[in-house]
Design a protein around this motif. Structure first.
Motif, PDB file in Angstrom:
ATOM      1  N   ILE A   1      -3.504   8.529   1.436  1.00 53.35           N
ATOM      2  CA  ILE A   1      -3.725   7.628   0.303  1.00 53.35           C
ATOM      3  C   ILE A   1      -5.200   7.599  -0.068  1.00 53.35           C
ATOM      4  N   ARG A   2      -6.058   7.441   0.924  1.00 51.83           N
ATOM      5  CA  ARG A   2      -7.490   7.324   0.658  1.00 51.83           C
ATOM      6  C   ARG A   2      -8.023   8.559  -0.074  1.00 51.83           C
ATOM      7  N   TYR A   3      -7.672   9.752   0.390  1.00 49.66           N
ATOM      8  CA  TYR A   3      -8.202  10.963  -0.234  1.00 49.66           C
ATOM      9  C   TYR A   3      -7.523  11.271  -1.567  1.00 49.66           C
ATOM     10  N   ALA A   4      -6.214  11.114  -1.640  1.00 53.11           N
ATOM     11  CA  ALA A   4      -5.495  11.423  -2.885  1.00 53.11           C
ATOM     12  C   ALA A   4      -5.920  10.491  -4.015  1.00 53.11           C
ATOM     13  N   VAL A   5      -5.921   9.197  -3.744  1.00 52.36           N
ATOM     14  CA  VAL A   5      -6.311   8.250  -4.785  1.00 52.36           C
ATOM     15  C   VAL A   5      -7.798   8.377  -5.084  1.00 52.36           C
ATOM     16  N   GLY A   6      -8.597   8.652  -4.069  1.00 46.86           N
ATOM     17  CA  GLY A   6     -10.020   8.841  -4.292  1.00 46.86           C
ATOM     18  C   GLY A   6     -10.307   9.992  -5.238  1.00 46.86           C
ATOM     19  N   LEU A   7      -9.540  11.061  -5.123  1.00 50.00           N
ATOM     20  CA  LEU A   7      -9.718  12.199  -6.027  1.00 50.00           C
ATOM     21  C   LEU A   7      -9.241  11.894  -7.437  1.00 50.00           C
ATOM     22  N   ILE A   8      -8.150  11.135  -7.540  1.00 47.45           N
ATOM     23  CA  ILE A   8      -7.548  10.884  -8.843  1.00 47.45           C
ATOM     24  C   ILE A   8      -8.216   9.716  -9.568  1.00 47.45           C
ATOM     25  N   VAL A   9      -8.365   8.591  -8.895  1.00 44.39           N
ATOM     26  CA  VAL A   9      -8.805   7.359  -9.555  1.00 44.39           C
ATOM     27  C   VAL A   9     -10.253   7.017  -9.244  1.00 44.39           C
TER      28      VAL A   9
ATOM     29  N   VAL B   1      -8.923   0.081  -1.588  1.00 44.44           N
ATOM     30  CA  VAL B   1      -8.034  -1.073  -1.785  1.00 44.44           C
ATOM     31  C   VAL B   1      -6.599  -0.692  -1.439  1.00 44.44           C
ATOM     32  N   LEU B   2      -6.128   0.437  -1.937  1.00 43.76           N
ATOM     33  CA  LEU B   2      -4.744   0.849  -1.674  1.00 43.76           C
ATOM     34  C   LEU B   2      -4.535   1.223  -0.216  1.00 43.76           C
ATOM     35  N   ALA B   3      -5.519   1.822   0.415  1.00 43.15           N
ATOM     36  CA  ALA B   3      -5.382   2.215   1.818  1.00 43.15           C
ATOM     37  C   ALA B   3      -5.346   1.001   2.739  1.00 43.15           C
ATOM     38  N   ARG B   4      -5.867  -0.138   2.276  1.00 44.69           N
ATOM     39  CA  ARG B   4      -5.827  -1.363   3.084  1.00 44.69           C
ATOM     40  C   ARG B   4      -4.620  -2.235   2.798  1.00 44.69           C
ATOM     41  N   ASP B   5      -3.882  -1.944   1.735  1.00 43.93           N
ATOM     42  CA  ASP B   5      -2.713  -2.754   1.375  1.00 43.93           C
ATOM     43  C   ASP B   5      -1.537  -2.361   2.263  1.00 43.93           C
ATOM     44  N   PRO B   6      -1.073  -3.279   3.118  1.00 44.88           N
ATOM     45  CA  PRO B   6      -0.012  -2.913   4.062  1.00 44.88           C
ATOM     46  C   PRO B   6       1.310  -2.549   3.394  1.00 44.88           C
ATOM     47  N   ASP B   7       1.602  -3.127   2.242  1.00 36.81           N
ATOM     48  CA  ASP B   7       2.851  -2.785   1.554  1.00 36.81           C
ATOM     49  C   ASP B   7       2.823  -1.348   1.045  1.00 36.81           C
ATOM     50  N   VAL B   8       1.714  -0.946   0.466  1.00 36.96           N
ATOM     51  CA  VAL B   8       1.585   0.421  -0.033  1.00 36.96           C
ATOM     52  C   VAL B   8       1.647   1.409   1.127  1.00 36.96           C
ATOM     53  N   VAL B   9       0.962   1.090   2.208  1.00 33.82           N
ATOM     54  CA  VAL B   9       0.959   1.976   3.376  1.00 33.82           C
ATOM     55  C   VAL B   9       2.360   2.097   3.961  1.00 33.82           C
ATOM     56  N   THR B  10       3.093   0.985   4.031  1.00 35.93           N
ATOM     57  CA  THR B  10       4.449   1.017   4.585  1.00 35.93           C
ATOM     58  C   THR B  10       5.377   1.876   3.741  1.00 35.93           C
ATOM     59  N   VAL B  11       5.343   1.696   2.438  1.00 32.82           N
ATOM     60  CA  VAL B  11       6.215   2.475   1.553  1.00 32.82           C
ATOM     61  C   VAL B  11       5.866   3.963   1.631  1.00 32.82           C
ATOM     62  N   CYS B  12       4.583   4.268   1.607  1.00 32.43           N
ATOM     63  CA  CYS B  12       4.173   5.671   1.692  1.00 32.43           C
ATOM     64  C   CYS B  12       4.492   6.278   3.055  1.00 32.43           C
ATOM     65  N   ALA B  13       4.356   5.496   4.124  1.00 35.98           N
ATOM     66  CA  ALA B  13       4.691   5.998   5.458  1.00 35.98           C
ATOM     67  C   ALA B  13       6.187   6.274   5.572  1.00 35.98           C
ATOM     68  N   LEU B  14       7.003   5.413   4.989  1.00 42.58           N
ATOM     69  CA  LEU B  14       8.451   5.661   4.993  1.00 42.58           C
ATOM     70  C   LEU B  14       8.788   6.929   4.209  1.00 42.58           C
TER      71      LEU B  14
END
Length: 59
Positions: free
Chosen positions: A11-19, A26-39
């Motif tokens: 998340i950190r590298y992909a979003v960092g490159l795009i946005v 912010v997204l890498a620290r959000d537990p909901d985003v991390v959980t969904v992406c990990a699943l």
């Protein structure tokens, strides 16, 4: 296997490159985003493994 640490890095590298770096942190620290992406990452790994087993690519 625990996918949360790997997902945070992706998340950190992909979003960092795009946005940008601020949004990536912010997204890498959000537990909901991390959980969904990990699943999603775990599901993708299992699907690829099942495909590899069918093709005989595993040992």
């Amino acid at each position: 296997m625990r996918y949360a640490p790997i997902t945070r890095i992706i998340i950190r590298y992909a979003v960092g490159l795009i946005v940008g770096v601020d949004a990536a942190d912010v997204l890498a620290r959000d537990p909901d985003v991390v959980t969904v992406c990990a699943l999603a990452l775990g599901a993708a790994v299992e699907v690829i493994y099942a495909f590899a087993v069918r093709k005989g690519w595993t040992t």
